[in-house]
Write a protein that holds these residues in place. Structure first.
Motif, PDB file in Angstrom:
ATOM      1  N   ASP A 136       0.836  -1.204   0.000  1.00  0.00           N
ATOM      2  CA  ASP A 136       0.000   0.000   0.000  1.00  0.00           C
ATOM      3  C   ASP A 136       0.874   1.258   0.000  1.00  0.00           C
ATOM      4  N   SER A 137       1.766   1.322   0.991  1.00  0.00           N
ATOM      5  CA  SER A 137       2.617   2.509   1.132  1.00  0.00           C
ATOM      6  C   SER A 137       3.926   2.087   1.785  1.00  0.00           C
ATOM      7  N   THR A 138       5.037   2.492   1.216  1.00  0.00           N
ATOM      8  CA  THR A 138       6.336   2.100   1.804  1.00  0.00           C
ATOM      9  C   THR A 138       6.482   2.709   3.202  1.00  0.00           C
ATOM     10  N   ASN A 139       5.950   3.926   3.401  1.00  0.00           N
ATOM     11  CA  ASN A 139       6.042   4.542   4.737  1.00  0.00           C
ATOM     12  C   ASN A 139       5.251   3.736   5.760  1.00  0.00           C
ATOM     13  N   SER A 140       4.033   3.330   5.393  1.00  0.00           N
ATOM     14  CA  SER A 140       3.214   2.553   6.334  1.00  0.00           C
ATOM     15  C   SER A 140       3.874   1.202   6.595  1.00  0.00           C
ATOM     16  N   VAL A 187       5.591  -1.150  -7.034  1.00  0.00           N
ATOM     17  CA  VAL A 187       4.125  -1.229  -7.157  1.00  0.00           C
ATOM     18  C   VAL A 187       3.520  -0.774  -5.833  1.00  0.00           C
ATOM     19  N   GLN A 188       3.349   0.528  -5.710  1.00  0.00           N
ATOM     20  CA  GLN A 188       2.769   1.097  -4.491  1.00  0.00           C
ATOM     21  C   GLN A 188       1.323   1.477  -4.793  1.00  0.00           C
ATOM     22  N   LEU A 189       0.397   0.854  -4.058  1.00  0.00           N
ATOM     23  CA  LEU A 189      -1.017   0.983  -4.418  1.00  0.00           C
ATOM     24  C   LEU A 189      -1.742   2.143  -3.738  1.00  0.00           C
ATOM     25  N   LYS A 190      -1.298   2.485  -2.524  1.00  0.00           N
ATOM     26  CA  LYS A 190      -1.983   3.580  -1.805  1.00  0.00           C
ATOM     27  C   LYS A 190      -0.958   4.531  -1.210  1.00  0.00           C
ATOM     28  N   GLY A 191      -0.124   5.089  -2.080  1.00  0.00           N
ATOM     29  CA  GLY A 191       0.912   6.012  -1.622  1.00  0.00           C
ATOM     30  C   GLY A 191       0.290   7.204  -0.921  1.00  0.00           C
ATOM     31  N   ARG A 192       0.933   7.638   0.144  1.00  0.00           N
ATOM     32  CA  ARG A 192       0.418   8.784   0.902  1.00  0.00           C
ATOM     33  C   ARG A 192       1.268  10.026   0.651  1.00  0.00           C
ATOM     34  N   GLY A 193       0.600  11.172   0.553  1.00  0.00           N
ATOM     35  CA  GLY A 193       1.313  12.422   0.337  1.00  0.00           C
ATOM     36  C   GLY A 193       1.115  13.372   1.506  1.00  0.00           C
ATOM     37  N   GLN A 194       1.578  14.569   1.347  1.00  0.00           N
ATOM     38  CA  GLN A 194       1.399  15.569   2.398  1.00  0.00           C
ATOM     39  C   GLN A 194      -0.052  16.036   2.449  1.00  0.00           C
ATOM     40  N   ARG A 195      -0.408  16.707   3.531  1.00  0.00           N
ATOM     41  CA  ARG A 195      -1.763  17.239   3.770  1.00  0.00           C
ATOM     42  C   ARG A 195      -2.831  16.161   3.607  1.00  0.00           C
ATOM     43  N   SER A 220      -3.282  11.733  -1.528  1.00  0.00           N
ATOM     44  CA  SER A 220      -2.725  10.449  -1.956  1.00  0.00           C
ATOM     45  C   SER A 220      -1.609  10.724  -2.973  1.00  0.00           C
ATOM     46  N   TRP A 221      -0.778   9.702  -3.174  1.00  0.00           N
ATOM     47  CA  TRP A 221       0.344   9.835  -4.130  1.00  0.00           C
ATOM     48  C   TRP A 221       0.158   8.756  -5.184  1.00  0.00           C
ATOM     49  N   GLU A 222      -0.202   9.188  -6.379  1.00  0.00           N
ATOM     50  CA  GLU A 222      -0.527   8.228  -7.443  1.00  0.00           C
ATOM     51  C   GLU A 222       0.728   7.746  -8.152  1.00  0.00           C
ATOM     52  N   LYS A 247       6.912  22.122 -12.971  1.00  0.00           N
ATOM     53  CA  LYS A 247       6.184  20.864 -12.749  1.00  0.00           C
ATOM     54  C   LYS A 247       6.845  19.988 -11.698  1.00  0.00           C
ATOM     55  N   LYS A 248       5.990  19.291 -10.956  1.00  0.00           N
ATOM     56  CA  LYS A 248       6.493  18.466  -9.848  1.00  0.00           C
ATOM     57  C   LYS A 248       6.931  17.092 -10.343  1.00  0.00           C
ATOM     58  N   ILE A 249       8.159  16.718  -9.984  1.00  0.00           N
ATOM     59  CA  ILE A 249       8.699  15.431 -10.431  1.00  0.00           C
ATOM     60  C   ILE A 249       8.862  14.448  -9.266  1.00  0.00           C
ATOM     61  N   ALA A 250       8.931  14.980  -8.047  1.00  0.00           N
ATOM     62  CA  ALA A 250       9.115  14.099  -6.891  1.00  0.00           C
ATOM     63  C   ALA A 250       8.525  14.722  -5.639  1.00  0.00           C
ATOM     64  N   GLY A 251       8.114  13.850  -4.712  1.00  0.00           N
ATOM     65  CA  GLY A 251       7.546  14.330  -3.451  1.00  0.00           C
ATOM     66  C   GLY A 251       8.135  13.558  -2.284  1.00  0.00           C
ATOM     67  N   ILE A 252       8.099  14.190  -1.134  1.00  0.00           N
ATOM     68  CA  ILE A 252       8.712  13.604   0.062  1.00  0.00           C
ATOM     69  C   ILE A 252       7.726  13.674   1.229  1.00  0.00           C
ATOM     70  N   LEU A 253       7.623  12.596   1.964  1.00  0.00           N
ATOM     71  CA  LEU A 253       6.782  12.579   3.163  1.00  0.00           C
ATOM     72  C   LEU A 253       7.610  12.013   4.308  1.00  0.00           C
ATOM     73  N   GLY A 277      10.089   9.133   3.387  1.00  0.00           N
ATOM     74  CA  GLY A 277       9.441   8.528   2.223  1.00  0.00           C
ATOM     75  C   GLY A 277       9.643   9.391   0.989  1.00  0.00           C
ATOM     76  N   ILE A 278      10.107   8.763  -0.081  1.00  0.00           N
ATOM     77  CA  ILE A 278      10.402   9.521  -1.304  1.00  0.00           C
ATOM     78  C   ILE A 278       9.727   8.859  -2.498  1.00  0.00           C
ATOM     79  N   GLY A 279       8.999   9.653  -3.265  1.00  0.00           N
ATOM     80  CA  GLY A 279       8.380   9.153  -4.491  1.00  0.00           C
ATOM     81  C   GLY A 279       8.902   9.952  -5.670  1.00  0.00           C
TER      82      GLY A 279
HETATM   83  C1  BTN Z   1       3.814  14.693  -1.485  1.00  0.00           C
HETATM   84  O1  BTN Z   1       4.316  15.292  -2.426  1.00  0.00           O
HETATM   85  O2  BTN Z   1       2.674  14.979  -1.084  1.00  0.00           O
HETATM   86  C2  BTN Z   1       4.596  13.606  -0.823  1.00  0.00           C
HETATM   87  C3  BTN Z   1       4.568  12.344  -1.606  1.00  0.00           C
HETATM   88  C4  BTN Z   1       5.402  11.254  -0.958  1.00  0.00           C
HETATM   89  C5  BTN Z   1       5.261   9.942  -1.697  1.00  0.00           C
HETATM   90  C6  BTN Z   1       6.204   8.900  -1.182  1.00  0.00           C
HETATM   91  S1  BTN Z   1       6.241   7.468  -2.196  1.00  0.00           S
HETATM   92  C7  BTN Z   1       7.114   6.592  -0.993  1.00  0.00           C
HETATM   93  C8  BTN Z   1       6.583   6.990   0.367  1.00  0.00           C
HETATM   94  N1  BTN Z   1       5.460   6.161   0.743  1.00  0.00           N
HETATM   95  C9  BTN Z   1       4.310   6.844   0.803  1.00  0.00           C
HETATM   96  O3  BTN Z   1       3.190   6.365   1.062  1.00  0.00           O
HETATM   97  N2  BTN Z   1       4.529   8.133   0.487  1.00  0.00           N
HETATM   98  C10 BTN Z   1       5.930   8.381   0.227  1.00  0.00           C
END
Ligand code: BTN
Length: 248
Positions: free
Chosen positions: A17-21, A42-50, A53-55, A115-121, A137-139
């Protein structure tokens, strides 16, 4: 991977679901060594800030979490971890894209042009005034060609070629470790200077919104605890946290 500890304990999960979880759940069961890497393509329910979700399309992108134990950092200094993670990802993007313009959009989104190429949680576990553990967590959008969000891009869209996901994962561990060692050596000022140098819109007048009011502001810097410092038209400088300001 040429590192001392980041990524040396490497856990690959086919799909999750999420590497962080996943990392947090593992940490409840076993003592993961510092630098442990949990990754999946293959991350199915990635989480983002606020709470967003992170698709990510399966097998197209990098999703990873690093388990760090920055006990040398006081709780008030935890934003410096955000800074080094952003710098490591920005360095990786610069290596891959050469001269393309890479910026860090506060607090820790990595942008190529607009444009956004990567996100960090980053998720910290605090104990008294210390950071007990930190899941970084880095996507990174790598080989995905289409996005629902208009402002998203990928390495493929920026460079016109595909990239190896495993190679990127390894190189990111190396770059992250290099920055982490600088932080551990107490060079907070060097980290701060490097972060500000790459900060998106620093010193430029631009539009923002806060509590449904649109205003013009100029980013001046970031406070020690990570609030964005913005100069307003009358010269006053106001500080905002993540929930209080939006870039327009
Ligand atoms: C954001 O821009 O809102 C943060 C996105 C962070 C996504 C990464 S992908 C790996 C790690 N696992 C998660 O569920 N989220 C972070």
């Amino acid at each position: 991977m040429k590192t001392l500890f980041v990524g040396q304990n490497s856990i690959h999960v086919e799909s999750l679901d999420s590497t962080n979880s996943y990392a947090s759940e593992m940490m409840r069961q076993i003592a993961l060594p510092e630098g442990s890497l949990i990754y999946s393509f293959v991350q199915l329910k990635g989480r983002g800030q606020r709470g967003n979700s992170w698709e990510s399309e399966p097998n197209k992108n990098v999703a990873l979490s690093l388990v760090m134990r920055p006990k040398f950092l006081a709780v008030e200094e935890q934003f410096s971890l955000t800074k080094i993670a952003s710098l490591a990802v920005a360095d990786l993007m610069a290596e891959m894209l050469g001269s393309e313009e890479i910026r860090i959009k506060w607090p820790n989104d990595i942008y190529v042009k607009d444009k956004k190429i990567a996100g960090i949680l980053i998720e910290n576990t605090l104990k008294e005034s210390q950071i007990q553990a930190s899941v970084v967590g880095i996507g990174i959008n790598v080989n995905q060609a289409k996005f629902t969000a208009e402002c998203a891009t990928s390495l493929l869209l920026s460079a016109g070629r595909e990239f190896d996901l495993l190679e990127l994962t390894g190189r990111l561990c190396e770059l992250f470790e290099a920055k982490y060692l600088i932080l551990r050596a107490g060079k907070l000022e060097a980290v701060e200077a490097a972060y500000l140098k790459q900060l998106y819109r620093i010193g430029e007048w631009a539009e923002y919104s806060s509590k449904e009011t649109v205003f013009e502001g100029k980013i001046k810097g970031v406070s020690k605890i990570g609030k964005l410092q913005v100069e307003l038209k009358l010269g006053e400088i106001k500080e905002f946290d993540l929930k209080e300001i939006r870039f327009i």
